[in-house]
Design an enzyme around this catalytic site. Structure first.
Site, PDB file in Angstrom:
ATOM      1  N   THR A 155      -4.477  37.908  31.973  1.00 19.02           N
ATOM      2  CA  THR A 155      -4.203  37.339  30.844  1.00 19.02           C
ATOM      3  C   THR A 155      -5.631  37.198  30.307  1.00 19.02           C
ATOM      4  O   THR A 155      -5.622  37.043  28.727  1.00 19.02           O
ATOM      5  CB  THR A 155      -3.721  35.649  31.056  1.00 19.02           C
ATOM      6  N   THR A 175      -4.401  35.275  37.002  1.00 18.73           N
ATOM      7  CA  THR A 175      -4.178  34.315  37.498  1.00 18.73           C
ATOM      8  C   THR A 175      -3.156  34.268  38.996  1.00 18.73           C
ATOM      9  O   THR A 175      -3.102  33.629  39.685  1.00 18.73           O
ATOM     10  CB  THR A 175      -3.758  32.888  36.768  1.00 18.73           C
ATOM     11  N   ASP A 176      -2.156  35.184  38.543  1.00 16.56           N
ATOM     12  CA  ASP A 176      -0.817  35.081  39.333  1.00 16.56           C
ATOM     13  C   ASP A 176      -1.279  35.644  40.915  1.00 16.56           C
ATOM     14  O   ASP A 176      -0.423  34.937  41.772  1.00 16.56           O
ATOM     15  CB  ASP A 176       0.131  35.981  38.792  1.00 16.56           C
ATOM     16  N   SER A 214      -1.848  40.891  37.057  1.00 20.29           N
ATOM     17  CA  SER A 214      -2.133  40.688  38.769  1.00 20.29           C
ATOM     18  C   SER A 214      -0.909  40.752  39.392  1.00 20.29           C
ATOM     19  O   SER A 214      -0.728  40.846  40.651  1.00 20.29           O
ATOM     20  CB  SER A 214      -2.969  39.705  38.935  1.00 20.29           C
TER      21      SER A 214
END
Ligand code: SIN
Length: 331
Positions: free
Chosen positions: A19, A98-99, A65
């Site tokens: 992101t 972030t995932d 990710s």
């Protein structure tokens, strides 16, 4: 890209997407964006750099990710191992979605030497957002990578420095989406200055340099296949049977158990049957905070690791054993 010269401390920024590099159709849209659109070069353009530092960057991957896989991890490991060996590089920043950031952070911590800072950073809002958090996170990560006190892998997000063993994404939307649980953060970044509570991450399940070599030498498609199974009320005991029946060489299962790593009776029966067929079983907990306690009872515990990190640790353990490094696991 060479942003500043001549300087005394050389930092390398590796872009992998996420992101932080995402774009939406409107500045007010924080969720309907496409991740991994901008180059790491663009992310750095115009940012204030830490005093006395030269920064260069490379795009290693460009992905959302959630789609991270063994191939992506292997490419990142290769480049980081080279950069850590390079006397010209003093600190490294990795921009990441972030995932799965906590998985990548743990994998890098488990395998890489901790001689230089490797700072992962991210954003919860795309680069197009009115209040994008990416630029500040990247500036903070550069400050940490430039700090002589920093060593090894850490995660910087929303002004907080997290350790790679404890860090977990705990929120779907807030810019401070990460938490270090009972361990607490390693430190904070205030106005460009890292303020450390502790500089060492936990030693949970680190592996020897020989294991790093084996991981880099093994084609990504041949990394051991390990799955996470979630225990819950009414769980289907035959789910694991179905995975085994389809072939493909399932090598390990990490159980995301209820509470203190407990599991439903039906699931336990299917785990026993899988174990008899050579599948390695480890136990973790689906609880967000707290380790599983009670060694010696039931399936082995993945010390202090959440299910997705335990999955990586079990995969590395199996790969190391396959490479004849069974006596050489943790350092
Ligand atoms: C991703 O993980 O690449 C997308 C989501 C994010 O970075 O917040």
């Amino acid at each position: 890209m060479q942003v500043v010269s001549p300087k005394s401390r050389h930092l390398l920024v590796l872009g992998t997407g996420g992101t932080i590099a995402g774009e939406a159709g409107s500045r007010s849209d924080n969720v309907g964006y496409k991740a991994a659109q901008r180059s790491v070069d663009d992310l750095l353009a115009g940012l204030p750099l830490p005093a006395g530092c030269a920064v260069r960057c490379e795009q290693v991957l460009q992905l959302d990710s959630k789609d991270m896989d063994a191939d992506g991890w292997q490419r990142l490991l290769w480049r980081l191992a080279e950069a850590i060996d390079d006397p010209e590089v003093q600190g490294i920043v990795v921009t990441h979605g972030t995932d799965t950031l906590e998985e990548t952070a743990y994998l890098l911590h488990a395998l890489l030497p901790d001689t230089k800072p490797v700072v992962l950073t991210c954003a919860m809002r795309p680069a197009t957002a009115l209040m994008s958090d990416g630029p500040q996170n990247l500036v903070d990560a550069l400050a940490v990578a430039a700090d002589p006190a920093a060593a090894g892998v850490c995660v910087v997000c929303a002004g907080v420095i997290h350790d790679p063993v404890s860090v977990q994404k705990v929120h779907t939307y807030r810019p401070d989406a990460f938490d270090s649980g009972d361990s607490g953060p390693m430190g904070h970044v205030r106005e460009g200055c890292p303020v450390w509570g502790r500089t060492q991450a936990g030693a949970a399940a680190r592996f020897s340099p020989a294991v790093l070599k084996a991981v880099l030498a093994c084609p990504a498609a041949q990394w051991p296949w390990v799955v996470v199974l979630l225990s819950h009320g009414g769980v289907c005991g035959t789910m694991l049977e179905a995975v085994l029946a389809q072939g493909g060489g399932l090598a390990g299962v990490v159980l995301a158990g209820t509470g203190n790593g407990t599991l439903n009776r039906a699931l336990d029966a299917s785990l026993h049957s899988a174990a008899q067929r050579g599948v390695r079983i480890w136990r973790s907990s689906r609880c967000v905070h707290g380790p599983v306690l009670g060694h010696g009872q039931g399936w082995p515990i993945a010390a202090g690791l959440n299910p997705v990190k335990a999955r990586l640790s079990l995969m590395l353990t199996l790969l190391a054993e396959r490479a004849g490094l069974a006596g050489d696991l943790a350092r």
